[in-house]
Design a protein around this motif. Structure first.
Motif, PDB file in Angstrom:
ATOM      1  N   ASP A 191      42.644  35.026  39.214  1.00  0.00           N
ATOM      2  CA  ASP A 191      43.073  36.222  38.469  1.00  0.00           C
ATOM      3  C   ASP A 191      42.142  36.500  37.299  1.00  0.00           C
ATOM      4  O   ASP A 191      41.792  37.646  37.028  1.00  0.00           O
ATOM      5  CB  ASP A 191      44.511  36.035  37.962  1.00  0.00           C
ATOM      6  CG  ASP A 191      45.531  36.025  39.086  1.00  0.00           C
ATOM      7  OD1 ASP A 191      45.202  36.508  40.188  1.00  0.00           O
ATOM      8  OD2 ASP A 191      46.649  35.521  38.866  1.00  0.00           O
ATOM      9  N   GLU A 192      41.730  35.433  36.610  1.00  0.00           N
ATOM     10  CA  GLU A 192      40.824  35.600  35.476  1.00  0.00           C
ATOM     11  C   GLU A 192      39.466  36.128  35.938  1.00  0.00           C
ATOM     12  O   GLU A 192      38.880  37.008  35.306  1.00  0.00           O
ATOM     13  CB  GLU A 192      40.655  34.253  34.773  1.00  0.00           C
ATOM     14  CG  GLU A 192      39.804  34.320  33.538  1.00  0.00           C
ATOM     15  CD  GLU A 192      39.701  32.965  32.855  1.00  0.00           C
ATOM     16  OE1 GLU A 192      38.655  32.725  32.230  1.00  0.00           O
ATOM     17  OE2 GLU A 192      40.639  32.166  32.960  1.00  0.00           O
ATOM     18  N   THR A 193      38.985  35.614  37.063  1.00  0.00           N
ATOM     19  CA  THR A 193      37.688  36.047  37.594  1.00  0.00           C
ATOM     20  C   THR A 193      37.735  37.503  38.013  1.00  0.00           C
ATOM     21  O   THR A 193      36.812  38.274  37.730  1.00  0.00           O
ATOM     22  CB  THR A 193      37.284  35.159  38.781  1.00  0.00           C
ATOM     23  OG1 THR A 193      37.280  33.806  38.355  1.00  0.00           O
ATOM     24  CG2 THR A 193      35.920  35.531  39.299  1.00  0.00           C
ATOM     25  N   VAL A 194      38.808  37.905  38.663  1.00  0.00           N
ATOM     26  CA  VAL A 194      38.946  39.302  39.088  1.00  0.00           C
ATOM     27  C   VAL A 194      38.989  40.211  37.872  1.00  0.00           C
ATOM     28  O   VAL A 194      38.374  41.279  37.850  1.00  0.00           O
ATOM     29  CB  VAL A 194      40.202  39.475  39.972  1.00  0.00           C
ATOM     30  CG1 VAL A 194      40.516  40.939  40.189  1.00  0.00           C
ATOM     31  CG2 VAL A 194      40.009  38.772  41.295  1.00  0.00           C
ATOM     32  N   GLY A 195      39.662  39.793  36.825  1.00  0.00           N
ATOM     33  CA  GLY A 195      39.709  40.590  35.596  1.00  0.00           C
ATOM     34  C   GLY A 195      38.338  40.743  34.967  1.00  0.00           C
ATOM     35  O   GLY A 195      37.959  41.828  34.529  1.00  0.00           O
ATOM     36  N   VAL A 234      32.300  45.728  36.063  1.00  0.00           N
ATOM     37  CA  VAL A 234      32.035  46.931  36.860  1.00  0.00           C
ATOM     38  C   VAL A 234      32.208  48.174  36.002  1.00  0.00           C
ATOM     39  O   VAL A 234      31.412  49.119  36.085  1.00  0.00           O
ATOM     40  CB  VAL A 234      32.954  46.961  38.100  1.00  0.00           C
ATOM     41  CG1 VAL A 234      32.902  48.311  38.774  1.00  0.00           C
ATOM     42  CG2 VAL A 234      32.556  45.869  39.064  1.00  0.00           C
ATOM     43  N   GLN A 235      33.224  48.187  35.142  1.00  0.00           N
ATOM     44  CA  GLN A 235      33.419  49.336  34.253  1.00  0.00           C
ATOM     45  C   GLN A 235      32.255  49.470  33.277  1.00  0.00           C
ATOM     46  O   GLN A 235      31.784  50.576  33.001  1.00  0.00           O
ATOM     47  CB  GLN A 235      34.736  49.192  33.491  1.00  0.00           C
ATOM     48  CG  GLN A 235      35.962  49.386  34.357  1.00  0.00           C
ATOM     49  CD  GLN A 235      37.242  49.119  33.605  1.00  0.00           C
ATOM     50  OE1 GLN A 235      37.232  48.668  32.465  1.00  0.00           O
ATOM     51  NE2 GLN A 235      38.368  49.394  34.248  1.00  0.00           N
ATOM     52  N   GLU A 236      31.775  48.333  32.731  1.00  0.00           N
ATOM     53  CA  GLU A 236      30.648  48.377  31.815  1.00  0.00           C
ATOM     54  C   GLU A 236      29.385  48.877  32.518  1.00  0.00           C
ATOM     55  O   GLU A 236      28.593  49.616  31.937  1.00  0.00           O
ATOM     56  CB  GLU A 236      30.399  46.993  31.223  1.00  0.00           C
ATOM     57  CG  GLU A 236      31.469  46.555  30.250  1.00  0.00           C
ATOM     58  CD  GLU A 236      31.283  45.124  29.769  1.00  0.00           C
ATOM     59  OE1 GLU A 236      30.209  44.540  30.039  1.00  0.00           O
ATOM     60  OE2 GLU A 236      32.198  44.599  29.129  1.00  0.00           O
ATOM     61  N   LEU A 237      29.202  48.480  33.778  1.00  0.00           N
ATOM     62  CA  LEU A 237      28.050  48.967  34.536  1.00  0.00           C
ATOM     63  C   LEU A 237      28.122  50.474  34.747  1.00  0.00           C
ATOM     64  O   LEU A 237      27.106  51.167  34.682  1.00  0.00           O
ATOM     65  CB  LEU A 237      27.961  48.272  35.890  1.00  0.00           C
ATOM     66  CG  LEU A 237      27.343  46.878  35.895  1.00  0.00           C
ATOM     67  CD1 LEU A 237      27.401  46.296  37.296  1.00  0.00           C
ATOM     68  CD2 LEU A 237      25.922  46.915  35.405  1.00  0.00           C
ATOM     69  N   GLY A 238      29.310  50.983  34.992  1.00  0.00           N
ATOM     70  CA  GLY A 238      29.468  52.427  35.166  1.00  0.00           C
ATOM     71  C   GLY A 238      29.100  53.190  33.913  1.00  0.00           C
ATOM     72  O   GLY A 238      28.442  54.236  33.975  1.00  0.00           O
TER      73      GLY A 238
END
Length: 122
Positions: free
Chosen positions: A30-34, A40-44
């Motif tokens: 769960d921590e890794t997925v978070g 991914v949001q930062e890359l966007g």
């Protein structure tokens, strides 16, 4: 003395997955997925910023700069970005540098017109 192949059953290095470890593994997952979703949001956000910089550099140089030249321009400006990232973002934006050696078609044939006869009789 061992008779078979594989790890020794009495070795402390033998891999085991006790049921007590499953909650720990689920927590790590769960921590890794978070963390991945945040990355991914930062890359966007970074890609959106880079797209504006790439477009500005492209327009400022008469729309002829290639990915390599835009990459060099951005690095000179202090924007650390990989060349492959510039290539991908330029592809997404649909922009290319000046293309040399491509023939320009100046005449478009009329499909309804009658074709000329061949120069040699058949």
């Amino acid at each position: 003395m061992r008779t078979g192949h594989g790890p020794n059953p009495d070795s402390p290095l033998r891999l085991r997955a006790p049921a007590d470890a499953l909650p720990l593994l689920h927590g790590l997952l769960d921590e890794t997925v978070g963390l991945l979703s945040d990355a991914v949001q930062e890359l966007g956000v970074r890609d959106a910023e880079l797209k504006t910089l790439i477009t500005e550099a492209y327009e400022a140089n008469y729309r002829v700069h290639s990915a390599w030249e835009i990459w060099r321009h951005l690095n000179r400006q202090g924007v650390a970005v990989a060349r492959c990232t510039v290539e991908c973002l330029m592809r997404e934006l649909g922009i290319t540098g000046a293309v040399r050696g491509k023939k320009v078609i100046t005449t478009v044939p009329d499909a309804s017109a009658e074709r000329a006869p061949p120069p040699t009789p058949r």
